[in-house]
Design an enzyme around this catalytic site. Structure first.
Site, PDB file in Angstrom:
ATOM      1  N   ASP A  16       0.838  -1.082   0.033  1.00 53.82           N
ATOM      2  CA  ASP A  16      -0.003   0.036   0.083  1.00 53.82           C
ATOM      3  C   ASP A  16       0.871   1.175  -0.102  1.00 53.82           C
ATOM      4  O   ASP A  16       2.153   0.966   0.316  1.00 53.82           O
ATOM      5  CB  ASP A  16      -0.985   0.006   1.140  1.00 53.82           C
ATOM      6  CG  ASP A  16      -1.467   1.074   1.307  1.00 53.82           C
ATOM      7  OD1 ASP A  16      -2.451   1.489   0.341  1.00 53.82           O
ATOM      8  OD2 ASP A  16      -1.618   1.678   2.548  1.00 53.82           O
ATOM      9  N   ASP A  18      -0.064   5.231   0.989  1.00 55.60           N
ATOM     10  CA  ASP A  18      -0.148   6.218   2.182  1.00 55.60           C
ATOM     11  C   ASP A  18      -0.252   5.516   3.342  1.00 55.60           C
ATOM     12  O   ASP A  18      -1.078   4.518   3.806  1.00 55.60           O
ATOM     13  CB  ASP A  18      -1.546   7.028   1.694  1.00 55.60           C
ATOM     14  CG  ASP A  18      -1.510   7.801   0.753  1.00 55.60           C
ATOM     15  OD1 ASP A  18      -0.562   8.655   0.398  1.00 55.60           O
ATOM     16  OD2 ASP A  18      -2.465   7.553  -0.361  1.00 55.60           O
ATOM     17  N   ASP A 173      -1.572  -0.487   5.950  1.00 58.06           N
ATOM     18  CA  ASP A 173      -1.854   0.185   7.150  1.00 58.06           C
ATOM     19  C   ASP A 173      -3.355   0.424   7.452  1.00 58.06           C
ATOM     20  O   ASP A 173      -3.516   1.078   8.480  1.00 58.06           O
ATOM     21  CB  ASP A 173      -1.138   1.471   7.157  1.00 58.06           C
ATOM     22  CG  ASP A 173      -1.801   2.643   6.454  1.00 58.06           C
ATOM     23  OD1 ASP A 173      -1.899   3.794   7.106  1.00 58.06           O
ATOM     24  OD2 ASP A 173      -2.124   2.203   5.268  1.00 58.06           O
TER      25      ASP A 173
END
Length: 202
Positions: A16, A18, A173
Site C-alpha cells: 500500500d 499512504d 496500514d
C-alpha cells in the site's frame, strides 16, 4: 522491527502507499478538512479512520449519503486534491519500510504498489520519495472495477508481476487493505504493529 526472514518466504511484495510507504497522512488529513469544511460535509475522526484506504471519490459519496446531502463529488475531490498537492512537498517523507525493506531488496524480487488512491496521485507521491522508477508496477483505484476492500487491486498487481496470489505478501496500514489482501488469498503485514502511525483526522 522487520521480520525479513519471514518476508523473504514470499516471491513478491505488494505495498500500500499512504501510511505504508509514504508519510502522507498529515497532508491527506489537512486536505480532507479543507474540502469537507468548505462544502459543509459532516465527518468525524472515527469515521474517517474507518474509511482509510477507500478511494477518495467513494469516501465523499459515502459521507454525503450518510449526511443525507447531495454534493458535487468531482468538485469536492478537485478541491481536496489541489490542497493535498499544495501540502505534499512540505510534508512528504518515507516510512521506515522504505529504507528497511524496499531499498535493500530492489532488483531482488518483484515489488508493486497497490493503493486506494488514483494512479496519477500515487506516481506523484512515489516520485517525491524517489521510488517512481524503482516501483514500476503501480495499481491505483482507477484501474479496477472494485477497489479496496475488494481484492481486485492486489490481484491485478500480482498479475502484472507474474506471480501467483498465494506467493505474494501485502504490506498495509488500513483495515480495508487488510481485508482486500485476505480476499485475494494473500498473506499480509499490518505495518501499524511495526511503528507508531500518525493520529487520525481530527
Amino acid at each position: 522491527m522487520f521480520d525479513l526472514a519471514h518476508y523473504r518466504q514470499y516471491r513478491a511484495w505488494i505495498f500500500d502507499l499512504d501510511g505504508t510507504l509514504s508519510n502522507t497522512l498529515q497532508a491527506h488529513d489537512l486536505a480532507w478538512q479543507h474540502a469537507l469544511d468548505h462544502f459543509a460535509i459532516p465527518y468525524t475522526a472515527e469515521r474517517m479512520q474507518q474509511l482509510g484506504g477507500v478511494p477518495i471519490p467513494d469516501t465523499v459519496e459515502i459521507l454525503a449519503r450518510e449526511a443525507g446531502m447531495t454534493v458535487d463529488v468531482k468538485a469536492v475531490v478537485t478541491r481536496r486534491d489541489a490542497r493535498f498537492y499544495q501540502l505534499l512537498p512540505s510534508t512528504l517523507s518515507a516510512t521506515p519500510l522504505v529504507a528497511g525493506v524496499v531499498e535493500p531488496h530492489l532488483g531482488q524480487r518483484p515489488m508493486a504498489v497497490g493503493t486506494g488512491c488514483y494512479t496519477d496521485m500515487a506516481r506523484r507521491i512515489l516520485a517525491g520519495l524517489g521510488l517512481d522508477s524503482a516501483l514500476e508496477v503501480v495499481i491505483g483505484a482507477d484501474q479496477v472495477a472494485n477497489p479496496k476492500p475488494a481484492p481486485d487491486t492486489f490481484l491485478l498487481a500480482a498479475e502484472r508481476l507474474g506471480v501467483a496470489p498465494a506467493d505474494c505478501l501485502v504490506f498495509e496500514d488500513a483495515d480495508a487493505g487488510l481485508t482486500a489482501a485476505r480476499a485475494a488469498g494473500m498473506a499480509s503485514v499490518d505495518v501499524r504493529t511495526l511503528w507508531a502511525v500518525a493520529r487520525p483526522l481530527q
